[in-house]
Design a protein around this motif. Structure first.
Motif, PDB file in Angstrom:
ATOM      1  N   GLY A   1      19.801  30.588  26.437  1.00 30.14           N
ATOM      2  CA  GLY A   1      19.102  29.813  27.368  1.00 30.14           C
ATOM      3  C   GLY A   1      17.683  29.541  26.666  1.00 30.14           C
ATOM      4  N   THR A   2      17.288  28.358  27.216  1.00 29.80           N
ATOM      5  CA  THR A   2      15.823  28.028  26.565  1.00 29.80           C
ATOM      6  C   THR A   2      14.924  28.709  26.983  1.00 29.80           C
ATOM      7  OG1 THR A   2      15.747  26.219  28.241  1.00 29.80           O
ATOM      8  CG2 THR A   2      16.648  25.494  26.413  1.00 29.80           C
ATOM      9  N   THR A   3      15.081  29.131  28.129  1.00 39.95           N
ATOM     10  CA  THR A   3      13.969  30.060  28.898  1.00 39.95           C
ATOM     11  C   THR A   3      14.629  31.276  29.782  1.00 39.95           C
ATOM     12  OG1 THR A   3      13.724  28.691  30.928  1.00 39.95           O
ATOM     13  CG2 THR A   3      12.256  28.128  29.187  1.00 39.95           C
ATOM     14  N   SER A   4      13.666  32.186  30.214  1.00 37.22           N
ATOM     15  CA  SER A   4      14.241  33.021  31.091  1.00 37.22           C
ATOM     16  C   SER A   4      14.520  32.327  32.378  1.00 37.22           C
ATOM     17  CB  SER A   4      13.117  34.152  31.579  1.00 37.22           C
ATOM     18  OG  SER A   4      12.752  34.994  30.439  1.00 37.22           O
ATOM     19  N   ASP A   5      15.460  32.651  33.207  1.00 38.41           N
ATOM     20  CA  ASP A   5      15.794  31.967  34.449  1.00 38.41           C
ATOM     21  C   ASP A   5      16.381  30.607  34.251  1.00 38.41           C
ATOM     22  OD1 ASP A   5      16.331  32.464  37.227  1.00 38.41           O
ATOM     23  OD2 ASP A   5      14.606  31.375  37.823  1.00 38.41           O
ATOM     24  N   ALA A   6      16.732  30.481  33.010  1.00 41.88           N
ATOM     25  CA  ALA A   6      17.636  29.265  32.880  1.00 41.88           C
ATOM     26  C   ALA A   6      18.925  28.848  33.590  1.00 41.88           C
ATOM     27  CB  ALA A   6      17.702  28.705  31.427  1.00 41.88           C
ATOM     28  N   GLY A   7      19.465  30.081  33.962  1.00 41.42           N
ATOM     29  CA  GLY A   7      20.569  30.119  34.509  1.00 41.42           C
ATOM     30  C   GLY A   7      21.876  30.717  33.759  1.00 41.42           C
ATOM     31  N   LYS A   8      21.457  31.655  32.903  1.00 44.69           N
ATOM     32  CA  LYS A   8      22.362  32.440  31.888  1.00 44.69           C
ATOM     33  C   LYS A   8      23.359  33.186  32.583  1.00 44.69           C
ATOM     34  CE  LYS A   8      19.070  34.074  29.397  1.00 44.69           C
ATOM     35  NZ  LYS A   8      18.051  33.156  29.676  1.00 44.69           N
ATOM     36  N   SER A   9      22.761  34.108  33.474  1.00 49.17           N
ATOM     37  CA  SER A   9      23.401  34.989  34.431  1.00 49.17           C
ATOM     38  C   SER A   9      24.641  34.181  35.149  1.00 49.17           C
ATOM     39  CB  SER A   9      22.771  35.855  35.242  1.00 49.17           C
ATOM     40  OG  SER A   9      21.846  36.610  34.346  1.00 49.17           O
ATOM     41  N   VAL A  10      24.101  33.344  35.982  1.00 47.69           N
ATOM     42  CA  VAL A  10      24.857  32.676  36.747  1.00 47.69           C
ATOM     43  C   VAL A  10      26.148  31.956  36.149  1.00 47.69           C
ATOM     44  CG1 VAL A  10      25.083  30.636  38.602  1.00 47.69           C
ATOM     45  CG2 VAL A  10      23.196  32.203  38.581  1.00 47.69           C
ATOM     46  N   LEU A  11      25.823  31.133  34.906  1.00 41.40           N
ATOM     47  CA  LEU A  11      26.693  30.102  34.151  1.00 41.40           C
ATOM     48  C   LEU A  11      27.641  31.357  33.413  1.00 41.40           C
ATOM     49  CD1 LEU A  11      27.924  27.914  32.675  1.00 41.40           C
ATOM     50  CD2 LEU A  11      26.056  27.955  30.972  1.00 41.40           C
ATOM     51  N   ALA A  12      27.344  32.555  33.051  1.00 40.88           N
ATOM     52  CA  ALA A  12      28.227  33.449  32.523  1.00 40.88           C
ATOM     53  C   ALA A  12      29.078  34.077  33.600  1.00 40.88           C
ATOM     54  CB  ALA A  12      27.310  34.547  31.952  1.00 40.88           C
ATOM     55  N   ALA A  13      28.652  34.239  35.002  1.00 44.08           N
ATOM     56  CA  ALA A  13      29.272  34.806  35.841  1.00 44.08           C
ATOM     57  C   ALA A  13      30.359  33.759  36.454  1.00 44.08           C
ATOM     58  CB  ALA A  13      28.596  35.148  37.118  1.00 44.08           C
ATOM     59  N   GLY A  14      30.004  32.444  36.291  1.00 44.14           N
ATOM     60  CA  GLY A  14      30.797  31.251  36.869  1.00 44.14           C
ATOM     61  C   GLY A  14      32.190  31.258  35.623  1.00 44.14           C
ATOM     62  N   LEU A  15      31.783  31.295  34.302  1.00 42.19           N
ATOM     63  CA  LEU A  15      32.746  31.146  33.293  1.00 42.19           C
ATOM     64  C   LEU A  15      33.718  32.411  33.505  1.00 42.19           C
ATOM     65  CD1 LEU A  15      30.501  29.886  30.444  1.00 42.19           C
ATOM     66  CD2 LEU A  15      32.178  28.548  31.826  1.00 42.19           C
ATOM     67  N   CYS A  16      32.971  33.709  33.679  1.00 41.34           N
ATOM     68  CA  CYS A  16      34.012  34.728  33.969  1.00 41.34           C
ATOM     69  C   CYS A  16      35.012  34.548  34.883  1.00 41.34           C
ATOM     70  CB  CYS A  16      33.126  36.070  34.042  1.00 41.34           C
ATOM     71  SG  CYS A  16      32.252  36.654  32.716  1.00 41.34           S
TER      72      CYS A  16
ATOM     73  N   ALA B   1      35.990  39.783  29.872  1.00 39.33           N
ATOM     74  CA  ALA B   1      34.914  40.875  30.161  1.00 39.33           C
ATOM     75  C   ALA B   1      33.514  40.242  29.995  1.00 39.33           C
ATOM     76  CB  ALA B   1      35.003  42.151  29.494  1.00 39.33           C
ATOM     77  N   PRO B   2      32.378  40.588  30.619  1.00 37.77           N
ATOM     78  CA  PRO B   2      31.224  40.094  30.450  1.00 37.77           C
ATOM     79  C   PRO B   2      30.434  41.083  29.377  1.00 37.77           C
ATOM     80  CG  PRO B   2      31.019  41.483  32.335  1.00 37.77           C
ATOM     81  CD  PRO B   2      32.543  41.611  31.929  1.00 37.77           C
ATOM     82  N   PHE B   3      29.416  40.636  28.776  1.00 35.15           N
ATOM     83  CA  PHE B   3      28.699  41.593  27.603  1.00 35.15           C
ATOM     84  C   PHE B   3      27.324  40.936  27.696  1.00 35.15           C
ATOM     85  CE2 PHE B   3      27.313  42.445  23.497  1.00 35.15           C
ATOM     86  CZ  PHE B   3      27.538  43.690  23.373  1.00 35.15           C
ATOM     87  N   LYS B   4      26.195  41.865  27.544  1.00 35.96           N
ATOM     88  CA  LYS B   4      25.046  41.467  27.514  1.00 35.96           C
ATOM     89  C   LYS B   4      24.372  42.570  26.458  1.00 35.96           C
ATOM     90  CE  LYS B   4      20.646  39.954  29.408  1.00 35.96           C
ATOM     91  NZ  LYS B   4      19.961  39.209  30.444  1.00 35.96           N
ATOM     92  N   SER B   5      24.197  42.283  25.497  1.00 35.35           N
ATOM     93  CA  SER B   5      23.618  43.414  24.394  1.00 35.35           C
ATOM     94  C   SER B   5      22.373  44.155  24.835  1.00 35.35           C
ATOM     95  CB  SER B   5      23.579  42.788  22.882  1.00 35.35           C
ATOM     96  OG  SER B   5      22.511  41.797  23.114  1.00 35.35           O
TER      97      SER B   5
ATOM     98  N   VAL C   1      27.787  42.275  38.435  1.00 34.90           N
ATOM     99  CA  VAL C   1      28.456  41.080  39.232  1.00 34.90           C
ATOM    100  C   VAL C   1      29.233  40.399  38.409  1.00 34.90           C
ATOM    101  CG1 VAL C   1      27.705  38.944  40.380  1.00 34.90           C
ATOM    102  CG2 VAL C   1      26.287  41.080  40.659  1.00 34.90           C
ATOM    103  N   GLN C   2      29.068  40.108  37.287  1.00 29.94           N
ATOM    104  CA  GLN C   2      29.661  39.484  36.171  1.00 29.94           C
ATOM    105  C   GLN C   2      31.335  40.113  36.027  1.00 29.94           C
ATOM    106  OE1 GLN C   2      27.361  39.122  32.981  1.00 29.94           O
ATOM    107  NE2 GLN C   2      25.817  37.746  33.782  1.00 29.94           N
ATOM    108  N   ALA C   3      31.299  41.545  36.071  1.00 29.02           N
ATOM    109  CA  ALA C   3      32.505  42.278  35.740  1.00 29.02           C
ATOM    110  C   ALA C   3      33.246  42.015  37.161  1.00 29.02           C
ATOM    111  CB  ALA C   3      32.353  43.789  35.879  1.00 29.02           C
ATOM    112  N   GLN C   4      32.635  41.877  38.306  1.00 26.54           N
ATOM    113  CA  GLN C   4      33.105  41.375  39.646  1.00 26.54           C
ATOM    114  C   GLN C   4      33.777  40.136  39.585  1.00 26.54           C
ATOM    115  OE1 GLN C   4      30.920  41.706  43.265  1.00 26.54           O
ATOM    116  NE2 GLN C   4      32.468  40.570  44.437  1.00 26.54           N
ATOM    117  N   ALA C   5      33.276  39.291  38.772  1.00 27.34           N
ATOM    118  CA  ALA C   5      33.806  37.889  38.555  1.00 27.34           C
ATOM    119  C   ALA C   5      35.032  37.824  37.727  1.00 27.34           C
ATOM    120  CB  ALA C   5      32.535  37.116  37.949  1.00 27.34           C
ATOM    121  N   CYS C   6      34.833  38.732  36.895  1.00 27.47           N
ATOM    122  CA  CYS C   6      36.344  39.012  35.831  1.00 27.47           C
ATOM    123  C   CYS C   6      37.029  39.846  36.594  1.00 27.47           C
ATOM    124  CB  CYS C   6      35.814  39.864  34.794  1.00 27.47           C
ATOM    125  SG  CYS C   6      34.639  39.063  33.567  1.00 27.47           S
TER     126      CYS C   6
END
Length: 488
Positions: A4-19, A30-34, A56-61
């Motif tokens: 993302g270009t900033t914090s709270d740009a929508g990374k978490s939600v976008l990743a969950a949706g793609l999952c 599977a989701p991953f955040k290093s 939450v992303q795991a639940q999406a998966c």
């Protein structure tokens, strides 16, 4: 990888949706955040701790979360320091400089976890952290392009147009990357757009011409989206004609797992109010003291705000008080930290509403659990949740309000007006939420199915992505799985 270009740009939600999009297509994902920095965390079945967003992303998966989905979790305990959790277990407290140097070491377990996921799944959706263009954080980076280069993964960059300056954000972020990193970027996503897309098209054409990168999609602003926040408090409430029970939550400086209150803010009969610094606790039916990463410091902060006196007045007027985790510890007689687990060694006098004492210990309690909730004048109901705490609390009686599979938890006090528990997630079950709200004074409770609301939120994001993103271009190898007809 979603950066993302900033914090709270929508990374978490976008990743969950793609999952969820891929899971619905029958792709094992599977989701991953290093590296995640958040005080909202979850407990895996094997007793590890990860960021709430990855759970939450795991639940999406539609898979069980594991510690390998978030191998490094940083839980801030001061403005310049944090507890470092590696592959689910607390390693040490480090200041910012110490952790910056430690990044050279921590890349090894990060890559180990990533490789385990690659072996077990068809694909992995990776979430970055903050922005990849933070010049001062580029050295030894493990969260954004440093990881992408090490793991050799493609990247898309998302920006929030609702903040303004979206083209500067995207163009500037790309310009600040190295040549190899720029080549790794496959395209952009613009998030939270309101209005007529025709008014944006000239800007999209300019961005694609200047960068040579496609815009994979422009995502609409989703009003009233129910999806747990990674770290920032979400105070948005469900619309209701008439709230019948007032609930106030004082916001502590290191408030943790405030996602506990999501079921309340989505409850049509509850008016949930977060009380910030310098604000008085308003007239209310129930005050809930939340969990915190720094319980003694936040107990002192609570007193500095005058909230202790306001809680006392609230109880004199017949109101109810509940404490969760650190809030439960504050309700007791004392909190001792002889080993300096959370700060300077010492003992703090508690609020004194429960006959319990707590000693902070090095070994953190991390577990999922279940049991029975037994509140006065309420039916006994099943309850499930998770525990994350460093404290060992003494004085818990066998008539505790919560009877877990491994023993009693929490206590009642002050003529059944005060109730404490270590159990996070206690409001997520309809029966338990009904019992607590009824105890607090709500008649004819109508608690919604929170699991259903969460599932609907994930599906809503996935539906939006299928409508608004060119998924065929994003994943040409799976083009046959996506409907034709996408248009910008």
């Amino acid at each position: 990888m979603v950066q993302g270009t900033t914090s709270d740009a929508g990374k978490s939600v976008l990743a969950a949706g793609l999952c969820r999009v891929l899971a619905r297509k029958g792709i094992k994902v599977a989701p991953f955040k290093s590296q995640n920095m958040a005080l909202n965390s979850a407990v895996t079945k094997d007793g590890g701790e990860i960021g709430r967003a990855q759970a939450v992303q795991a639940q999406a998966c539609r898979v069980e979360p594991t510690v390998h989905m978030n191998p490094v979790l940083l839980k801030p305990n001061t403005d310049i320091g944090a507890q470092v959790i590696v592959q689910g277990k607390a390693l040490a407290d480090m200041d910012a400089v110490g952790y910056h140097n430690y990044k050279k070491v921590v890349m090894t377990p990060i890559m180990e976890s990533f490789n385990i996921l690659q072996q077990d799944f068809d694909t992995v959706i990776i979430e970055g952290a903050g922005s990849p263009a933070e010049i001062n954080l580029r050295e030894n980076d493990v969260a954004n392009m440093g990881f992408a280069e090490e793991a050799d993964v493609p990247v898309i960059i998302v920006a929030d147009i609702d903040r303004g300056g979206v083209f500067a954000h995207l163009y500037g972020t790309l310009a600040l990357l190295s040549e190899s990193e720029q080549n790794r970027v496959k395209g952009f996503v613009i998030n939270r757009f309101r209005g007529d897309i025709k008014l944006l098209e000239s800007g999209l054409d300019w961005l694609e011409e200047k960068t040579g990168k496609p815009v994979f999609g422009v995502l609409p602003y989703l009003h009233g989206l129910m999806l747990e926040a990674e770290d920032a408090i979400n105070a948005q409430q469900v619309d209701a004609a008439e709230h019948q029970l007032n609930v106030a939550v004082p916001v502590l400086t290191r408030v943790s797992n405030h996602t506990d209150f999501d079921p309340l803010r989505m409850h049509p009969q509850v008016n949930l109010q977060f009380v910030g610094k310098g604000e008085a606790i308003p007239p209310t039916d129930l005050i809930i003291i939340p969990g915190t990463k720094s319980v003694r410091d936040d107990l002192a902060y609570l007193r500095e705000q005058g909230w202790d006196k306001q809680i006392a007045r609230h109880l004199r007027l017949g109101g109810k008080v509940m404490g969760i985790c650190g809030g439960y510890q504050m309700l007791g007689e004392s909190i001792a930290d002889p080993d300096g687990i959370e700060g300077e060694p010492g003992t703090s006098q508690g609020l004194g509403y429960l006959n319990t004492t707590t000693v902070l210990a090095p070994n953190k309690q991390l577990k999922q659990t279940q049991g029975k909730l037994r509140l006065p004048e309420q039916p006994v109901v099943d309850v499930t949740g998770y525990e994350i705490h460093a404290g060992v609390t003494e004085g818990v009686r066998d008539d505790s309000p919560v009877m877990l599979t491994d023993g009693p938890d929490g206590q009642m006090g002050v003529d059944n007006q005060v109730f404490g528990t270590y159990l996070h997630g206690i409001f997520e079950q309809q029966g338990a939420c009904d019992a607590i709200l009824s105890w607090a004074g709500l008649e004819a409770t109508q608690t919604p199915d929170f699991d259903l609301l969460r599932e609907q939120g994930i599906d809503r994001v996935a539906d939006m992505l299928e409508e608004s993103m060119d998924l065929k271009k994003l994943w040409p190898e799976w083009a046959d799985k996506f409907d034709a007809g996408f248009t910008r």
